[in-house]
Write an enzyme that holds these catalytic residues in place. Sequence first.
Site, PDB file in Angstrom:
ATOM      1  N   THR A 257      -7.339 -20.366  87.054  1.00 38.38           N
ATOM      2  CA  THR A 257      -7.858 -19.280  87.901  1.00 38.38           C
ATOM      3  C   THR A 257      -6.839 -18.920  88.984  1.00 38.38           C
ATOM      4  O   THR A 257      -6.949 -17.888  89.619  1.00 38.38           O
ATOM      5  CB  THR A 257      -9.180 -19.678  88.609  1.00 38.38           C
ATOM      6  OG1 THR A 257      -8.925 -20.793  89.467  1.00 38.38           O
ATOM      7  CG2 THR A 257     -10.249 -20.040  87.609  1.00 38.38           C
TER       8      THR A 257
ATOM      9  N   ARG B 143     -17.914 -14.199  99.565  1.00 40.25           N
ATOM     10  CA  ARG B 143     -18.330 -15.606  99.577  1.00 40.25           C
ATOM     11  C   ARG B 143     -19.075 -15.899 100.871  1.00 40.25           C
ATOM     12  O   ARG B 143     -19.028 -15.118 101.817  1.00 40.25           O
ATOM     13  CB  ARG B 143     -17.109 -16.524  99.515  1.00 40.25           C
ATOM     14  CG  ARG B 143     -16.259 -16.317  98.298  1.00 40.25           C
ATOM     15  CD  ARG B 143     -15.085 -17.249  98.361  1.00 40.25           C
ATOM     16  NE  ARG B 143     -14.314 -17.192  97.137  1.00 40.25           N
ATOM     17  CZ  ARG B 143     -13.526 -18.162  96.711  1.00 40.25           C
ATOM     18  NH1 ARG B 143     -13.407 -19.270  97.394  1.00 40.25           N
ATOM     19  NH2 ARG B 143     -12.851 -18.040  95.602  1.00 40.25           N
TER      20      ARG B 143
ATOM     21  N   GLU C 251      -4.793 -29.695  95.350  1.00 42.12           N
ATOM     22  CA  GLU C 251      -4.953 -29.359  93.925  1.00 42.12           C
ATOM     23  C   GLU C 251      -3.609 -28.918  93.307  1.00 42.12           C
ATOM     24  O   GLU C 251      -3.401 -29.031  92.103  1.00 42.12           O
ATOM     25  CB  GLU C 251      -6.001 -28.252  93.755  1.00 42.12           C
ATOM     26  CG  GLU C 251      -6.302 -27.941  92.309  1.00 42.12           C
ATOM     27  CD  GLU C 251      -7.419 -26.928  92.152  1.00 42.12           C
ATOM     28  OE1 GLU C 251      -8.568 -27.273  92.452  1.00 42.12           O
ATOM     29  OE2 GLU C 251      -7.130 -25.790  91.725  1.00 42.12           O
TER      30      GLU C 251
ATOM     31  N   ARG D   3      -3.529 -17.111 101.509  1.00 39.86           N
ATOM     32  CA  ARG D   3      -2.960 -18.368 101.002  1.00 39.86           C
ATOM     33  C   ARG D   3      -2.404 -18.162  99.605  1.00 39.86           C
ATOM     34  O   ARG D   3      -2.886 -17.321  98.847  1.00 39.86           O
ATOM     35  CB  ARG D   3      -3.991 -19.493 100.994  1.00 39.86           C
ATOM     36  CG  ARG D   3      -5.099 -19.385  99.938  1.00 39.86           C
ATOM     37  CD  ARG D   3      -4.753 -20.125  98.659  1.00 39.86           C
ATOM     38  NE  ARG D   3      -5.900 -20.255  97.765  1.00 39.86           N
ATOM     39  CZ  ARG D   3      -5.867 -19.974  96.482  1.00 39.86           C
ATOM     40  NH1 ARG D   3      -4.771 -19.485  95.933  1.00 39.86           N
ATOM     41  NH2 ARG D   3      -6.928 -20.162  95.730  1.00 39.86           N
TER      42      ARG D   3
ATOM     43  N   CYS E 193      -5.019 -25.022  88.171  1.00 39.15           N
ATOM     44  CA  CYS E 193      -6.196 -24.349  87.629  1.00 39.15           C
ATOM     45  C   CYS E 193      -5.799 -22.960  87.136  1.00 39.15           C
ATOM     46  O   CYS E 193      -5.154 -22.207  87.874  1.00 39.15           O
ATOM     47  CB  CYS E 193      -7.267 -24.239  88.720  1.00 39.15           C
ATOM     48  SG  CYS E 193      -8.781 -23.483  88.116  1.00 39.15           S
TER      49      CYS E 193
ATOM     50  N   ARG F  34      -0.114 -25.643  99.024  1.00 40.40           N
ATOM     51  CA  ARG F  34      -0.992 -24.525  99.365  1.00 40.40           C
ATOM     52  C   ARG F  34      -0.444 -23.990 100.671  1.00 40.40           C
ATOM     53  O   ARG F  34      -0.457 -24.698 101.690  1.00 40.40           O
ATOM     54  CB  ARG F  34      -2.443 -25.001  99.561  1.00 40.40           C
ATOM     55  CG  ARG F  34      -3.149 -25.383  98.258  1.00 40.40           C
ATOM     56  CD  ARG F  34      -3.438 -24.149  97.455  1.00 40.40           C
ATOM     57  NE  ARG F  34      -3.936 -24.410  96.122  1.00 40.40           N
ATOM     58  CZ  ARG F  34      -5.212 -24.292  95.749  1.00 40.40           C
ATOM     59  NH1 ARG F  34      -6.125 -23.965  96.630  1.00 40.40           N
ATOM     60  NH2 ARG F  34      -5.558 -24.477  94.511  1.00 40.40           N
TER      61      ARG F  34
ATOM     62  N   ARG G  12      -4.865 -15.676  97.518  1.00 42.43           N
ATOM     63  CA  ARG G  12      -6.187 -15.242  97.966  1.00 42.43           C
ATOM     64  C   ARG G  12      -6.023 -14.788  99.405  1.00 42.43           C
ATOM     65  O   ARG G  12      -5.602 -15.565 100.271  1.00 42.43           O
ATOM     66  CB  ARG G  12      -7.209 -16.372  97.866  1.00 42.43           C
ATOM     67  CG  ARG G  12      -8.622 -15.843  97.552  1.00 42.43           C
ATOM     68  CD  ARG G  12      -9.517 -16.956  97.092  1.00 42.43           C
ATOM     69  NE  ARG G  12     -10.016 -17.686  98.229  1.00 42.43           N
ATOM     70  CZ  ARG G  12     -10.994 -17.256  99.012  1.00 42.43           C
ATOM     71  NH1 ARG G  12     -11.597 -16.118  98.773  1.00 42.43           N
ATOM     72  NH2 ARG G  12     -11.386 -17.975 100.035  1.00 42.43           N
TER      73      ARG G  12
ATOM     74  N   GLU H 133     -16.530 -20.756  98.927  1.00 48.50           N
ATOM     75  CA  GLU H 133     -17.264 -20.658  97.669  1.00 48.50           C
ATOM     76  C   GLU H 133     -18.567 -21.460  97.698  1.00 48.50           C
ATOM     77  O   GLU H 133     -18.599 -22.586  98.176  1.00 48.50           O
ATOM     78  CB  GLU H 133     -16.374 -21.182  96.541  1.00 48.50           C
ATOM     79  CG  GLU H 133     -16.810 -20.683  95.195  1.00 48.50           C
ATOM     80  CD  GLU H 133     -15.692 -20.763  94.160  1.00 48.50           C
ATOM     81  OE1 GLU H 133     -14.697 -21.445  94.415  1.00 48.50           O
ATOM     82  OE2 GLU H 133     -15.866 -20.131  93.110  1.00 48.50           O
TER      83      GLU H 133
HETATM   84  C1  CIR Z   1     -14.604 -25.441  87.103  1.00 49.10           C
HETATM   85  O1  CIR Z   1     -14.179 -25.436  85.952  1.00 49.10           O
HETATM   86  O2  CIR Z   1     -15.696 -24.958  87.424  1.00 49.10           O
HETATM   87  C2  CIR Z   1     -13.771 -26.081  88.169  1.00 49.10           C
HETATM   88  N1  CIR Z   1     -12.644 -26.690  87.584  1.00 49.10           N
HETATM   89  C3  CIR Z   1     -13.346 -25.090  89.262  1.00 49.10           C
HETATM   90  C4  CIR Z   1     -12.841 -23.779  88.760  1.00 49.10           C
HETATM   91  C5  CIR Z   1     -12.402 -22.889  89.884  1.00 49.10           C
HETATM   92  N2  CIR Z   1     -11.076 -23.206  90.275  1.00 49.10           N
HETATM   93  C6  CIR Z   1     -10.725 -23.739  91.439  1.00 49.10           C
HETATM   94  O3  CIR Z   1     -11.534 -23.978  92.307  1.00 49.10           O
HETATM   95  N3  CIR Z   1      -9.417 -23.945  91.632  1.00 49.10           N
END
Ligand code: CIR
Length: 342
Positions: free
Chosen positions: A259, A295, A211, A112, A257, A215, A266, A300
């Site tokens: 990340t 995971r 998000e 993805r 995000c 996606r 991914r 997760e």
């Molecule tokens: C955190 O700060 O823990 C959350 N905002 C998640 C961070 C990981 N990012 C995500 O799942 N897109």
Amino acid sequence: MHVTGPLFPEASCALAARFLTRALFDRLAMRKTATGFTLPLAIQSGQKNHDSSIGIYAGDAESYTLFREIFDPVITSYHQITGPVRHTGELALLDTADLDPDGDFIVSSRVRVARNLAAHAFPPHISRQDRQCVEKQILDALKLLPDPLKGCYHPMGELEPEQIPRECLAGRAFPPGDRFQEAAGIIRDFPLSRGIYTSEDKKFMVWINEEDHLRIICMERSGHLVRVFNRLATALEMLGQYLVFAAHPDLGYLNACPTNIGTAMRAGVHIRLPKLEKQPEMMKKLARDHGLQIRGTAGEKTQVTGSVFDISNFRRLGVSETRIIQDLSFGIAALIKKEKKL
Ligand code: CIR
């Protein structure tokens, strides 16, 4: 803006909390992106959730440059990059065989990527009207895709809350999201202007306005990770002809995000490894050596059921898409080899 008291909860281990000093906050707090996004809005989720690991979201592409003094250290720390970030992607088609031709270990392969449209605020900050406009633009582009990517759209906007869990199970909807996303503003107006596009063979899917604006997901029940990746690369190439994705010359594709920037990809497999499951230290070492993230079965922070692990790439930024798939294939082959040997 002047805020007194601690910026983040005392127990916070979030990267944003680690790097955002009061002096830096005070200096950046008055800034506003063209869409009106600010640093206090960006850190809301980390402020409301003491267990955030990152604690900051971008409200638009400009957030990454206007607030780069806080985004940069968060990005380099999370992505384990030393020195300045210089991302270059490469989405070339690959030619590799099935990683598990007899189907003994790999249950499914999935790749993805996350994307946002450059001209609109990202989901944490988008207006209701713009979200609707994003949905329409994406649908107009999806309608132009040829077979076998051709499919149909399942809009979620008119679903009643009680219908959503059933639609999620059928792959025609996604859940509203977690408390981190809620605090970041991502869930506003849910489920309006959200939905899932699926190809007829269900091997290609696009989640709209979760998000991120998009996606884009490819999956199939086989160990042919490269075939899945090639399908995704082809779809992305085509969508890129109609949509302008938010990107930065050094940071790659930009998403809500931090990340999820860079390749924003991914890729991974669901793989049954009953023998390695009993040797967790050995498995962790193999994962570390090959840059793999392990995971639980449902993603997760979930449990492993039936010895099925979700194994994917750890690196997403500063490495090309092609390289990710090659390294991942190598790592998965090493896991299978060890499982057979045990
Ligand atoms: C955190 O700060 O823990 C959350 N905002 C998640 C961070 C990981 N990012 C995500 O799942 N897109």
